[in-house]
Design an enzyme around this catalytic site. Sequence first.
Site, mmCIF file in Angstrom:
data_model
loop_
_atom_site.group_PDB
_atom_site.id
_atom_site.type_symbol
_atom_site.label_atom_id
_atom_site.label_comp_id
_atom_site.label_asym_id
_atom_site.label_seq_id
_atom_site.Cartn_x
_atom_site.Cartn_y
_atom_site.Cartn_z
ATOM 1 N N SER A 7 0.816 -1.217 0.000
ATOM 2 C CA SER A 7 0.000 0.000 0.000
ATOM 3 C C SER A 7 0.849 1.266 0.000
ATOM 4 O O SER A 7 0.442 2.282 -0.565
ATOM 5 C CB SER A 7 -0.935 0.012 1.212
ATOM 6 O OG SER A 7 -1.852 -1.037 1.094
ATOM 7 N N ASP A 22 -8.827 -4.108 2.746
ATOM 8 C CA ASP A 22 -7.528 -4.787 2.753
ATOM 9 C C ASP A 22 -7.337 -5.621 4.022
ATOM 10 O O ASP A 22 -6.843 -6.748 3.965
ATOM 11 C CB ASP A 22 -6.432 -3.725 2.645
ATOM 12 C CG ASP A 22 -5.036 -4.279 2.809
ATOM 13 O OD1 ASP A 22 -4.580 -5.001 1.890
ATOM 14 O OD2 ASP A 22 -4.390 -4.002 3.836
ATOM 15 N N GLU A 30 -9.872 7.118 1.720
ATOM 16 C CA GLU A 30 -9.537 5.700 1.672
ATOM 17 C C GLU A 30 -10.526 4.832 2.433
ATOM 18 O O GLU A 30 -10.830 5.099 3.598
ATOM 19 C CB GLU A 30 -8.144 5.450 2.284
ATOM 20 C CG GLU A 30 -7.762 3.977 2.208
ATOM 21 C CD GLU A 30 -6.616 3.560 3.124
ATOM 22 O OE1 GLU A 30 -6.358 4.246 4.121
ATOM 23 O OE2 GLU A 30 -6.000 2.524 2.822
HETATM 24 MG MG MG Z 1 -4.337 1.543 3.198
HETATM 25 ZN ZN ZN Z 2 -2.506 -4.916 2.537
#
Ligand code: MG
Ligand code: ZN
Length: 548
Positions: free
Chosen positions: A103, A314, A309
């Site tokens: 990321s 994730d 975000e």
């Molecule tokens: Mg992130």
């Molecule tokens: Zn990740």
Amino acid sequence: MTNRQAIPITILALCLAGCHSAVKEVNVTPQAISNVKNVILMIGDGMGAQQLGLLEEYARRAPQSIYNETGNKTALTKLAEAGQVGLSLTAPFGPNGSLVVDSACSATQLATGLAAGSEMIGLDHNGNITETILEKAKAQGKATGLVSDTRITHATPAAFAAHQPHRSFEDKIAEQLIESGNVDVLFSGGARMFLPSDIKTDAKDRQAMVELGAPSDIYKMSKRKDNRNLIVEAKNQHGYSIAFEREQLNKITGNKVLGLFANSGMDDGIAYSACKKTGNCSQPSLREMTLAALEILSKDPDGFFLMIEGGQIDWAGHINDAGWMLHEMLKFDEAVGAVYEWIKDRNDTLLVVTADHETGGFGFSYSRNNLPKEQLLKGNGMVGNKYKPNFNFGQVENLDRLYKQTGTFYDMMKQVNGERNFTDTQGQQWADAINQYSDFKVTVEQALPIVEREPNEYQADDHSYLSAQQFPKVHDFKEFYVYGDEIHGNLIGRALSAEQNVVWSTGTHTAAPVPVYALGPKDVIKQFSTMQHHVELAQKMMTALFAE
Ligand code: MG
Ligand code: ZN
């Protein structure tokens, strides 16, 4: 519906043939087509095509879909219909590049339009400090903002306004975010990176937080190594108004605002869905933070840059938790909806929604579990035959059952052992924890592999791990589960997989191209409808925002 569903497959097929050459053209400067005054970039961290598929299938076809009352259309689909959709490759670009991105590198490439290195923040691939789109916007007199449901010092937001050799230097990132003067609006969690190291015990430090209006949860611990209170500094030396709770955010005034709504990461999507139903959320949602940021930033006559975000898609992907991931996609789509409503009748703003990478190698898959019973179909092609597929292709009801999960795999792990000492757990404990939180049930036998441990034998090149310790046993691709005991979560995912028709390929990221949605002036957005690389995507956003 069938036609629309076929489109992503077609584009993926094109990618297989054409990705490589698309990357080679990365240095071609896109033509300046037209300008916009504002750019809004939304990043679904870990949101690959499969994660989008989960959201879209849920919205359109889950019998009890929460989208049933609103035409079963996600905000992302509204974006797709009104704007352009493309694909983008995410890998660390440049001469020392790699195949898979993290990321930090991905956000840096999106923020700078330059090749970056793994795990670095706001540096090019040689380690040079590089100006980001956010910093360029600020230099031109525009307002700027960062919003995330993780920590404001976490890799994705950090890469837009900090410069550090490694993403783990979150205390330094906190300093740069506050001291640079480049970010007007900062909304997220992560207060622990701003608090003096002795916040647990120092009465004066604690009193300072009470006076700022912080609930004690916000300052329950510090991850700083010094005694600076960056929140006090932000207020007294850098002119920020401060908010710690939803109610405080609603009343905030001023054009520089620091909102730190959690000590570490903000509430997960399952907790958010639950508090939203009962109307007792104490933290602002991603949607509410987004609306508040838009309200503040849009007052600047020079325009703004805003990055938002959805960062926990994730986190759910890493631990292979499909139910949690669905709720994170819902939370993100709700924020996309807020931006869509704000932007749809304007022609001075570019909205780009994309991911930094895919996480988990997630997918629905067909199996030999729970084979379908034979059925009689009335169709004239079936005379004398029964309908009985050989395999279980997954029932749409699974989508509702994923939604019904009431806690994340972390909640299940906490129930089995709150102290995170998993050495002596039992199958029964894991089965109980899974069966309490998931609508899919497992037997003790199915839960047994979560218990298994093996000595960690890895000692190559003196990278010798704690060899006396036992580590959870993963039976396949074990090198791709890199976060120690968190593997218990991945093993819960394995135990549930057959019932859910869900498979996962890794505990880290994959290199699949990620979707790109663009909305704004027609001539600006048409360039996004292609197979591109994130370095190019960033260059396109910058050209749109800065070209004369
Ligand atoms: Mg992130
Ligand atoms: Zn990740």
